[in-house]
Design a protein around this motif. Structure first.
Motif, PDB file in Angstrom:
ATOM      1  N   UNK A  41       0.829  -1.205   0.000  1.00 12.35           N
ATOM      2  CA  UNK A  41       0.000   0.000   0.000  1.00 12.35           C
ATOM      3  C   UNK A  41       0.864   1.255   0.000  1.00 12.35           C
ATOM      4  N   UNK A  42       1.953   1.227   0.772  1.00 17.64           N
ATOM      5  CA  UNK A  42       2.815   2.397   0.879  1.00 17.64           C
ATOM      6  C   UNK A  42       3.454   2.734  -0.468  1.00 17.64           C
ATOM      7  N   UNK A  43       3.937   1.708  -1.171  1.00 16.09           N
ATOM      8  CA  UNK A  43       4.584   1.993  -2.448  1.00 16.09           C
ATOM      9  C   UNK A  43       3.565   2.368  -3.512  1.00 16.09           C
ATOM     10  N   UNK A  44       2.394   1.757  -3.489  1.00 12.79           N
ATOM     11  CA  UNK A  44       1.371   2.070  -4.488  1.00 12.79           C
ATOM     12  C   UNK A  44       0.898   3.521  -4.379  1.00 12.79           C
ATOM     13  N   UNK A  45       1.113   4.128  -3.229  1.00 11.71           N
ATOM     14  CA  UNK A  45       0.814   5.558  -3.097  1.00 11.71           C
ATOM     15  C   UNK A  45       1.807   6.401  -3.894  1.00 11.71           C
ATOM     16  N   UNK A  46       3.003   5.856  -4.130  1.00 14.05           N
ATOM     17  CA  UNK A  46       4.000   6.546  -4.949  1.00 14.05           C
ATOM     18  C   UNK A  46       3.775   6.261  -6.432  1.00 14.05           C
ATOM     19  N   UNK A  47       3.457   5.018  -6.743  1.00 16.33           N
ATOM     20  CA  UNK A  47       3.238   4.615  -8.135  1.00 16.33           C
ATOM     21  C   UNK A  47       2.131   3.582  -8.162  1.00 16.33           C
ATOM     22  N   UNK A  48       0.975   3.986  -8.632  1.00 16.72           N
ATOM     23  CA  UNK A  48      -0.197   3.114  -8.612  1.00 16.72           C
ATOM     24  C   UNK A  48      -0.015   1.858  -9.462  1.00 16.72           C
ATOM     25  N   UNK A  49       0.971   1.860 -10.369  1.00 14.32           N
ATOM     26  CA  UNK A  49       1.223   0.681 -11.184  1.00 14.32           C
ATOM     27  C   UNK A  49       2.149  -0.317 -10.490  1.00 14.32           C
ATOM     28  N   UNK A  50       2.692   0.076  -9.333  1.00 11.17           N
ATOM     29  CA  UNK A  50       3.545  -0.847  -8.577  1.00 11.17           C
ATOM     30  C   UNK A  50       4.819  -1.213  -9.287  1.00 11.17           C
ATOM     31  N   UNK A  51       5.516  -0.198  -9.822  1.00  4.21           N
ATOM     32  CA  UNK A  51       6.741  -0.443 -10.578  1.00  4.21           C
ATOM     33  C   UNK A  51       7.839   0.504 -10.111  1.00  4.21           C
ATOM     34  N   UNK A  52       9.080   0.029 -10.188  1.00  2.00           N
ATOM     35  CA  UNK A  52      10.241   0.898  -9.992  1.00  2.00           C
ATOM     36  C   UNK A  52      10.792   1.242 -11.370  1.00  2.00           C
ATOM     37  N   UNK A  53      11.440   2.409 -11.460  1.00  2.54           N
ATOM     38  CA  UNK A  53      11.818   3.349 -10.413  1.00  2.54           C
ATOM     39  C   UNK A  53      10.745   4.420 -10.178  1.00  2.54           C
ATOM     40  N   UNK A  54      10.910   5.088  -9.042  1.00  2.00           N
ATOM     41  CA  UNK A  54      10.118   6.281  -8.716  1.00  2.00           C
ATOM     42  C   UNK A  54      11.087   7.318  -8.162  1.00  2.00           C
ATOM     43  N   UNK A  60       7.855  16.193  -5.063  1.00  2.00           N
ATOM     44  CA  UNK A  60       7.371  16.006  -6.432  1.00  2.00           C
ATOM     45  C   UNK A  60       7.716  14.574  -6.843  1.00  2.00           C
ATOM     46  N   UNK A  61       6.680  13.769  -7.063  1.00  2.00           N
ATOM     47  CA  UNK A  61       6.875  12.347  -7.338  1.00  2.00           C
ATOM     48  C   UNK A  61       6.694  12.088  -8.827  1.00  2.00           C
ATOM     49  N   UNK A  62       7.706  11.457  -9.417  1.00  2.00           N
ATOM     50  CA  UNK A  62       7.668  11.133 -10.845  1.00  2.00           C
ATOM     51  C   UNK A  62       7.944   9.639 -10.984  1.00  2.00           C
ATOM     52  N   UNK A  63       7.015   8.934 -11.638  1.00  2.20           N
ATOM     53  CA  UNK A  63       7.178   7.509 -11.893  1.00  2.20           C
ATOM     54  C   UNK A  63       7.436   7.301 -13.383  1.00  2.20           C
ATOM     55  N   UNK A  64       7.933   6.108 -13.718  1.00  2.00           N
ATOM     56  CA  UNK A  64       8.282   5.703 -15.079  1.00  2.00           C
ATOM     57  C   UNK A  64       9.660   6.245 -15.429  1.00  2.00           C
ATOM     58  N   UNK A  65      10.550   5.326 -15.798  1.00  2.00           N
ATOM     59  CA  UNK A  65      11.948   5.689 -16.002  1.00  2.00           C
ATOM     60  C   UNK A  65      12.146   6.749 -17.083  1.00  2.00           C
ATOM     61  N   UNK A  66      11.471   6.604 -18.212  1.00  2.00           N
ATOM     62  CA  UNK A  66      11.659   7.588 -19.280  1.00  2.00           C
ATOM     63  C   UNK A  66      11.100   8.950 -18.898  1.00  2.00           C
TER      64      UNK A  66
END
Length: 206
Positions: A41-54, A60-66
């Motif tokens: 739950x804690x990580x999904x708050x950072x990235x709802x897709x459940x993927x690294x990196x974040x 300011x939270x940015x997910x997806x490597x590209x």
């Protein structure tokens, strides 16, 4: 800045590599993806897709490597890595799309299969991988770098999974210009290597 990552993730490595080349300090937080920590739950708050990196840049939270690569280049005004010229920027974006498409479903997929078990890599994935490497080798036959006369985000985005393609039994022997390009990236000041995984390889890249 904080980077949530895992050492065996090529997506994570491309961001870590870019930060190292920029000499930007970052706090590394390892997410145990092998134990499913990215689905908590804690990580999904950072990235709802459940993927690294974040990337967490002071809230300011940015997910997806590209996306992270683009964010960093634009925030830091590094037009040497992401050109301001519309045509050059479009060419970089084309290779970012390749990283999310042909690379992800070719060499990266082959490597993932060998990491999680000893299943054979499908003929389709092998064909995709070889087709991509043939295009890259042709492009790099007359160029040192994919877009400009110096490395850009295009080179960073493709490096990690191409360099470790042999871990998915994708042989690089027939692609000399690709191999030369890999060595050029590895010679850049600040370069950090992508971890080699303990797989019994049938194809070698030193």
């Amino acid at each position: 800045m904080r980077l949530y990552h895992h050492p065996i993730s090529g997506h994570s490595h491309r961001v870590l590599l870019f930060l190292a080349l920029l000499k930007e300090p970052v706090e590394l937080i390892e997410v145990d993806i092998l134990c499913g920590e990215q689905k908590t739950k804690e990580f999904l708050e950072l990235n709802k897709f459940g993927q690294v990196p974040v990337l967490d840049d002071d809230g300011i939270v940015v997910a997806d490597s590209n996306s992270i690569l683009v964010y960093l280049a634009m925030k830091l005004k590094r037009h040497d890595w992401l050109p301001a010229d519309p045509l050059r920027a479009a060419e970089v974006q084309r290779w970012l799309s390749v990283a999310a498409g042909e690379l992800a479903y070719g060499p990266a997929a082959a490597r993932r299969i060998k990491l999680v078990g000893d299943r054979a890599v499908s003929d389709e994935i092998m064909r995709r991988s070889q087709a991509l490497l043939a295009v890259l080798d042709n492009e790099l036959g007359s160029l040192d770098w994919l877009v400009a006369d110096r490395p850009t985000l295009a080179d960073v985005a493709l490096y990690s999974y191409v360099a470790r393609a042999p871990e998915g039994n994708i042989d690089l022997t027939d692609y000399p210009y690709v191999q030369a390009w890999l060595y050029r990236i590895e010679s850049l000041e600040g370069f950090v290597p992508f971890v080699k995984t303990p797989i019994n390889l049938t194809a070698a890249y030193a």
